[in-house]
Design a protein around this motif. Sequence first.
Motif, PDB file in Angstrom:
ATOM      1  N   GLU A  85       0.824  -1.204   0.000  1.00 30.51           N
ATOM      2  CA  GLU A  85       0.000   0.000   0.000  1.00 30.51           C
ATOM      3  C   GLU A  85       0.863   1.261   0.000  1.00 30.51           C
ATOM      4  OE1 GLU A  85      -3.370   0.899  -0.249  1.00 30.51           O
ATOM      5  OE2 GLU A  85      -3.284  -1.112  -1.117  1.00 30.51           O
ATOM      6  N   GLN A  86       2.114   1.121   0.396  1.00 27.24           N
ATOM      7  CA  GLN A  86       3.036   2.259   0.343  1.00 27.24           C
ATOM      8  C   GLN A  86       3.627   2.423  -1.057  1.00 27.24           C
ATOM      9  OE1 GLN A  86       2.521   3.519   3.268  1.00 27.24           O
ATOM     10  NE2 GLN A  86       1.599   1.544   3.830  1.00 27.24           N
ATOM     11  N   ASP A  87       3.563   1.365  -1.872  1.00 25.42           N
ATOM     12  CA  ASP A  87       4.146   1.390  -3.209  1.00 25.42           C
ATOM     13  C   ASP A  87       3.129   1.692  -4.298  1.00 25.42           C
ATOM     14  OD1 ASP A  87       6.436   0.688  -1.921  1.00 25.42           O
ATOM     15  OD2 ASP A  87       6.531  -1.372  -2.668  1.00 25.42           O
ATOM     16  N   PHE A  88       1.920   1.149  -4.157  1.00 22.04           N
ATOM     17  CA  PHE A  88       0.922   1.297  -5.210  1.00 22.04           C
ATOM     18  C   PHE A  88       0.623   2.772  -5.472  1.00 22.04           C
ATOM     19  CE2 PHE A  88      -0.956  -3.105  -4.072  1.00 22.04           C
ATOM     20  CZ  PHE A  88      -0.013  -3.715  -4.879  1.00 22.04           C
ATOM     21  N   LEU A  89       0.358   3.098  -6.728  1.00 18.80           N
ATOM     22  CA  LEU A  89       0.139   4.475  -7.137  1.00 18.80           C
ATOM     23  C   LEU A  89      -1.330   4.868  -6.986  1.00 18.80           C
ATOM     24  CD1 LEU A  89       2.385   4.622 -10.346  1.00 18.80           C
ATOM     25  CD2 LEU A  89       3.017   4.927  -7.936  1.00 18.80           C
ATOM     26  N   GLU A  90      -1.587   6.173  -7.062  1.00 16.65           N
ATOM     27  CA  GLU A  90      -2.946   6.703  -6.909  1.00 16.65           C
ATOM     28  C   GLU A  90      -3.872   6.247  -8.031  1.00 16.65           C
ATOM     29  OE1 GLU A  90      -4.543   8.615  -4.541  1.00 16.65           O
ATOM     30  OE2 GLU A  90      -2.810   8.000  -3.353  1.00 16.65           O
ATOM     31  N   CYS A  91      -3.305   5.872  -9.172  1.00 13.45           N
ATOM     32  CA  CYS A  91      -4.131   5.481 -10.314  1.00 13.45           C
ATOM     33  C   CYS A  91      -4.760   4.106 -10.134  1.00 13.45           C
ATOM     34  CB  CYS A  91      -3.303   5.502 -11.597  1.00 13.45           C
ATOM     35  SG  CYS A  91      -1.937   4.304 -11.602  1.00 13.45           S
ATOM     36  N   GLU A 133       9.996 -12.502  -9.139  1.00 11.38           N
ATOM     37  CA  GLU A 133      11.094 -11.544  -9.165  1.00 11.38           C
ATOM     38  C   GLU A 133      10.624 -10.167  -8.683  1.00 11.38           C
ATOM     39  OE1 GLU A 133      12.569 -11.520 -13.118  1.00 11.38           O
ATOM     40  OE2 GLU A 133      13.453 -13.529 -12.999  1.00 11.38           O
ATOM     41  N   MET A 134       9.407  -9.793  -9.058  1.00 12.97           N
ATOM     42  CA  MET A 134       8.858  -8.516  -8.599  1.00 12.97           C
ATOM     43  C   MET A 134       8.638  -8.526  -7.090  1.00 12.97           C
ATOM     44  SD  MET A 134       6.053  -7.957 -11.625  1.00 12.97           S
ATOM     45  CE  MET A 134       6.534  -7.913 -13.352  1.00 12.97           C
ATOM     46  N   ILE A 135       8.114  -9.631  -6.576  1.00 15.21           N
ATOM     47  CA  ILE A 135       7.867  -9.732  -5.137  1.00 15.21           C
ATOM     48  C   ILE A 135       9.176  -9.660  -4.367  1.00 15.21           C
ATOM     49  CG2 ILE A 135       7.051 -11.289  -3.324  1.00 15.21           C
ATOM     50  CD1 ILE A 135       4.891 -12.241  -5.285  1.00 15.21           C
ATOM     51  N   GLU A 136      10.237 -10.257  -4.913  1.00 17.30           N
ATOM     52  CA  GLU A 136      11.531 -10.279  -4.229  1.00 17.30           C
ATOM     53  C   GLU A 136      12.156  -8.883  -4.115  1.00 17.30           C
ATOM     54  OE1 GLU A 136      13.869 -13.112  -6.284  1.00 17.30           O
ATOM     55  OE2 GLU A 136      12.654 -14.828  -5.641  1.00 17.30           O
ATOM     56  N   ARG A 137      11.672  -7.944  -4.876  1.00 18.02           N
ATOM     57  CA  ARG A 137      12.170  -6.571  -4.724  1.00 18.02           C
ATOM     58  C   ARG A 137      11.820  -6.015  -3.348  1.00 18.02           C
ATOM     59  NH1 ARG A 137      10.685  -3.566 -10.472  1.00 18.02           N
ATOM     60  NH2 ARG A 137      11.334  -5.256 -11.866  1.00 18.02           N
ATOM     61  N   HIS A 153       1.400  -3.324 -11.271  1.00 20.46           N
ATOM     62  CA  HIS A 153       2.080  -2.163 -10.700  1.00 20.46           C
ATOM     63  C   HIS A 153       3.421  -1.954 -11.383  1.00 20.46           C
ATOM     64  CE1 HIS A 153       3.803   0.621  -7.792  1.00 20.46           C
ATOM     65  NE2 HIS A 153       4.809  -0.217  -7.612  1.00 20.46           N
ATOM     66  N   TYR A 154       4.149  -3.053 -11.600  1.00 17.95           N
ATOM     67  CA  TYR A 154       5.453  -2.941 -12.246  1.00 17.95           C
ATOM     68  C   TYR A 154       5.339  -2.931 -13.775  1.00 17.95           C
ATOM     69  CZ  TYR A 154       7.609  -3.743  -7.699  1.00 17.95           C
ATOM     70  OH  TYR A 154       8.003  -3.621  -6.381  1.00 17.95           O
ATOM     71  N   TRP A 179       5.797   1.945 -14.965  1.00 23.27           N
ATOM     72  CA  TRP A 179       6.346   2.158 -16.319  1.00 23.27           C
ATOM     73  C   TRP A 179       5.694   3.366 -16.978  1.00 23.27           C
ATOM     74  CZ3 TRP A 179       3.420   1.270 -20.932  1.00 23.27           C
ATOM     75  CH2 TRP A 179       4.152   1.390 -22.120  1.00 23.27           C
ATOM     76  N   PHE A 180       4.366   3.447 -16.903  1.00 17.44           N
ATOM     77  CA  PHE A 180       3.646   4.557 -17.535  1.00 17.44           C
ATOM     78  C   PHE A 180       3.966   5.883 -16.842  1.00 17.44           C
ATOM     79  CE2 PHE A 180      -0.186   7.199 -18.159  1.00 17.44           C
ATOM     80  CZ  PHE A 180      -0.221   7.225 -19.550  1.00 17.44           C
ATOM     81  N   ALA A 181       3.982   5.870 -15.507  1.00 15.34           N
ATOM     82  CA  ALA A 181       4.190   7.110 -14.755  1.00 15.34           C
ATOM     83  C   ALA A 181       5.628   7.612 -14.836  1.00 15.34           C
ATOM     84  CB  ALA A 181       3.783   6.911 -13.293  1.00 15.34           C
ATOM     85  N   GLU A 182       6.589   6.699 -14.794  1.00  8.43           N
ATOM     86  CA  GLU A 182       7.991   7.108 -14.686  1.00  8.43           C
ATOM     87  C   GLU A 182       8.733   7.146 -16.023  1.00  8.43           C
ATOM     88  OE1 GLU A 182       9.792   4.525 -11.837  1.00  8.43           O
ATOM     89  OE2 GLU A 182       8.384   5.067 -10.224  1.00  8.43           O
TER      90      GLU A 182
END
Length: 442
Positions: free
Chosen positions: A123-129, A177-181, A229-230, A235-238
């Motif tokens: 919840e700290q990582d997910f974006l407002e979109c 791999e994404m979860i391991e981040r 999210h990844y 990707w779209f936002a950054e």
Amino acid sequence: MPEIMSTKLDRIANLAKEDRERQFLSLAHLLTPEALTEAFGSLRKKAAAGVDGVTYAEYAQDAPRRIRELHDRLRSRRYRAQPLRRIFIPKEKPGERRPISIPSLEDKIVQRAVVMVLNAIYEQDFLECSFGFRPGRGAQDALDAVYRTIVGRRVSYVLEADIQGYFDAIVRSQLMEMIERRVLDGSLRRLIGKWMRVGVIEDGRLLVTQTGVGQGQVVSPLLANIYLHYVLDTWFAEEIVPRLQGEAYEIRYADDFILCFQHRRDAERVLEVLPQRFGKYGLRLHPEKTRLIEFGRFAAANARRRGTNKPATFDFLGFTHICARSRRGRFTIHVRTIRQRLRRSLRRASEWCRWHRHDPVPEQHAVLSRMLRGHYQYYGRSTNSLCLRQYYRRVRRIWRKWLSRRTRGGPMTWTRYEAILCRHPLPSPRIARPWTRMGSRA
């Protein structure tokens, strides 16, 4: 005990918020008997049973002992995930069905507890979109965001996208791999791996697939959110938005999303690279349901200049979105219930009345009233009153039709039916999401 669990989760949330690169090594110790008990209490009590046939009510009869035993199996690594029971539910189009995988009750309990822990981090990582399957967010919030974005921002084009078989297409190795981040706890990662690989029981056979997360599991929506999210959100936002000439926005609910653009050229560039981006992660856009349309404050005028009567519309979260003008002549968006959704809701009401036409009238009235209120609660947006009234009138006619078939005395007269409605009135259409609430958030 819930307060202690909440305090620990708050601590994890704060650590995750302070350092977006932090990796958590020790989380499994949070899966305590108290956490499992809390997870059990949050499950749907009338949900379908898994392959073990154990229902919520049966488990509740001896829940403390069973949860202690479940915790012991988790701690000693003797816990084994059970295969999923696959069922199919009808989709909007007649004849099409969506597969749903139902886990056993104990798997639901453990998954819910793991979701509680992981939510504190993600919840700290997910974006407002992102609005789907997140605490304190829902489909109505996503629909509000559509209105605020298109009406309040410089938006002239909308990319309506659809991912083919999203939950079944997720590449598990890339997801891990994404979860391991963020999560390096081996116990939690092993649990997630078990749930993804467990297989499904269909027609008495065990089917094991190499991709997907099994739509219907308690943990699946969170895993699906992490993947997109990844793959899409960051990707779209950054990477994409900073390279565009004009404004651009994303609104996503689980695997349903739209992208909004100020300039057509920006939208075309994104539409060109989006399939390539998704292809790297095993995903494909539906060629017939993915399209770029002109939609915004200038769409109607441009449509008239081209000689077409009306600008294009798009569907999102059960509603058709339409360019319109307010009473003061300002651009706004009106919504209508998607026709297929309306027909599906009416079919459901008709099927229920058909199979329960011999039930006592008060019992039929109670169930139909719940159906109507539930429909109004979701579809009751301020510009959708016409579709609400249509649903209400059709349900009235459906009820009369099946009440008429209770006996062989011929169809029920409207006079007699009106007398029944006087004693058992069906709830009238109501707007559950008024404009003022949306405007206050703009």
